[in-house]
Write an enzyme that holds these catalytic residues in place. Sequence first.
Site, PDB file in Angstrom:
ATOM      1  N   LYS A  13       0.871  -0.996   0.040  1.00 46.16           N
ATOM      2  CA  LYS A  13      -0.044  -0.170  -0.083  1.00 46.16           C
ATOM      3  C   LYS A  13       0.923   1.298   0.178  1.00 46.16           C
ATOM      4  CE  LYS A  13      -2.230  -0.690   4.019  1.00 46.16           C
ATOM      5  NZ  LYS A  13      -1.508  -2.195   4.345  1.00 46.16           N
ATOM      6  N   ARG A  88      -9.402   1.365   9.095  1.00 47.61           N
ATOM      7  CA  ARG A  88      -9.112  -0.197   9.372  1.00 47.61           C
ATOM      8  C   ARG A  88     -10.078  -1.231  10.023  1.00 47.61           C
ATOM      9  NH1 ARG A  88      -3.002   0.868   9.070  1.00 47.61           N
ATOM     10  NH2 ARG A  88      -1.709  -1.012   9.403  1.00 47.61           N
ATOM     11  N   ARG A 127      11.621  -5.912   4.715  1.00 48.23           N
ATOM     12  CA  ARG A 127      11.322  -4.400   4.539  1.00 48.23           C
ATOM     13  C   ARG A 127      12.250  -3.510   5.399  1.00 48.23           C
ATOM     14  NH1 ARG A 127       5.264  -2.219   4.949  1.00 48.23           N
ATOM     15  NH2 ARG A 127       5.540  -2.503   7.131  1.00 48.23           N
ATOM     16  N   ARG A 160      11.216  -1.335  11.180  1.00 48.83           N
ATOM     17  CA  ARG A 160      10.285  -1.048  12.020  1.00 48.83           C
ATOM     18  C   ARG A 160      10.171  -1.873  13.334  1.00 48.83           C
ATOM     19  NH1 ARG A 160       5.222   0.749   7.955  1.00 48.83           N
ATOM     20  NH2 ARG A 160       4.480  -0.260   9.997  1.00 48.83           N
ATOM     21  N   ARG A 171       0.040  -8.771  13.485  1.00 41.82           N
ATOM     22  CA  ARG A 171      -0.620  -7.864  12.731  1.00 41.82           C
ATOM     23  C   ARG A 171      -1.369  -8.629  11.493  1.00 41.82           C
ATOM     24  NH1 ARG A 171       4.299  -4.783  10.350  1.00 41.82           N
ATOM     25  NH2 ARG A 171       2.758  -3.317   9.425  1.00 41.82           N
TER      26      ARG A 171
HETATM   27  P1  AMP Z   1       1.151   1.169   8.757  1.00 39.72           P
HETATM   28  O1  AMP Z   1       2.132   1.889   8.736  1.00 39.72           O
HETATM   29  O2  AMP Z   1      -0.112   1.307   8.151  1.00 39.72           O
HETATM   30  O3  AMP Z   1       1.448  -0.273   8.801  1.00 39.72           O
HETATM   31  O4  AMP Z   1       0.334   1.150  10.453  1.00 39.72           O
HETATM   32  C1  AMP Z   1       1.321   0.882  11.686  1.00 39.72           C
HETATM   33  C2  AMP Z   1       0.532   0.745  12.829  1.00 39.72           C
HETATM   34  O5  AMP Z   1       0.002   1.931  13.020  1.00 39.72           O
HETATM   35  C3  AMP Z   1      -0.452  -0.182  13.011  1.00 39.72           C
HETATM   36  O6  AMP Z   1       0.137  -1.507  13.141  1.00 39.72           O
HETATM   37  C4  AMP Z   1      -1.532   0.301  14.127  1.00 39.72           C
HETATM   38  O7  AMP Z   1      -0.997   0.102  15.430  1.00 39.72           O
HETATM   39  C5  AMP Z   1      -1.113   1.615  13.641  1.00 39.72           C
HETATM   40  N1  AMP Z   1      -2.275   2.390  12.755  1.00 39.72           N
HETATM   41  C6  AMP Z   1      -2.293   2.858  11.563  1.00 39.72           C
HETATM   42  N2  AMP Z   1      -3.278   3.146  10.967  1.00 39.72           N
HETATM   43  C7  AMP Z   1      -4.273   2.913  11.876  1.00 39.72           C
HETATM   44  C8  AMP Z   1      -5.630   2.995  11.921  1.00 39.72           C
HETATM   45  N3  AMP Z   1      -6.364   3.427  10.541  1.00 39.72           N
HETATM   46  N4  AMP Z   1      -6.346   2.379  12.932  1.00 39.72           N
HETATM   47  C9  AMP Z   1      -5.890   2.119  13.906  1.00 39.72           C
HETATM   48  N5  AMP Z   1      -4.246   1.947  13.983  1.00 39.72           N
HETATM   49  C10 AMP Z   1      -3.869   2.144  12.894  1.00 39.72           C
END
Ligand code: AMP
Length: 213
Positions: A13, A88, A127, A160, A171
């Site tokens: 994404k 999400r 990654r 990360r 996750r």
């Molecule tokens: P990402 O970079 O999109 O993989 O997001 C990393 C982490 O940020 C996720 O595993 C969640 O802990 C938090 N996060 C990001 N977007 C959301 C969302 N829309 N709702 C809840 N937690 C989020």
Amino acid sequence: MRIILLGPPGVGKGTQAKILMKRFSIPQLSTGDILRTEIDTKTELGILAKSIMNEGKLVPDNVMLNMMEKRLQEDDTINGYILDGFPRTLPQAKGLEKILKILVQRLNGVIAIKADEGILVERLSNRRSCKKCNAITNLIFDPPRVEGKCNQCGGELFQRDDDKPEVILDRLEVYKKQTEPLINYYAELQLLKEVDGSGTINEITINILRELE
Ligand code: AMP
């Protein structure tokens, strides 16, 4: 153009959002990136989000909706945006509907990118992200020319915390339980476009652009 990129962690994404952002000159609104900036700058939100994110869990819906309600009113979103990592959960999707109604905006489509779990685990564990320019890279598909340094800007690469093996499976489980139901939700709203995310970066971009035509 206002689109949502939906899909499990590691499906691409963020990479695709950056490509679409350049192509359509609209911002990528990545909730993960916004939260990571809040963590780095040690804001109240960052302090709340840090441990939740490190465990691979989701930040509470009301917190995310407040954050995005503000972000969607900033000037750079006037010609559209790419939502990456939001919504999400079903409550977030319903909350987004309300925000869009108030802003008198409509979504053009929801691109759901799909790939097998084996591919996702391999991509996530290899990654790396750049501390300086936020670029995302992969040690196998796009190895750094200089070890530990970003190919684009020379900044330092890091893994990360939530891309570490012990968090990856959690996750993916959270995705299945809480985010995957959004696929049906947007199919019912006739906004869903499904794209195969198992190929190369280029192939996935072509698949997405075909759906956006
Ligand atoms: P990402 O970079 O999109 O993989 O997001 C990393 C982490 O940020 C996720 O595993 C969640 O802990 C938090 N996060 C990001 N977007 C959301 C969302 N829309 N709702 C809840 N937690 C989020």
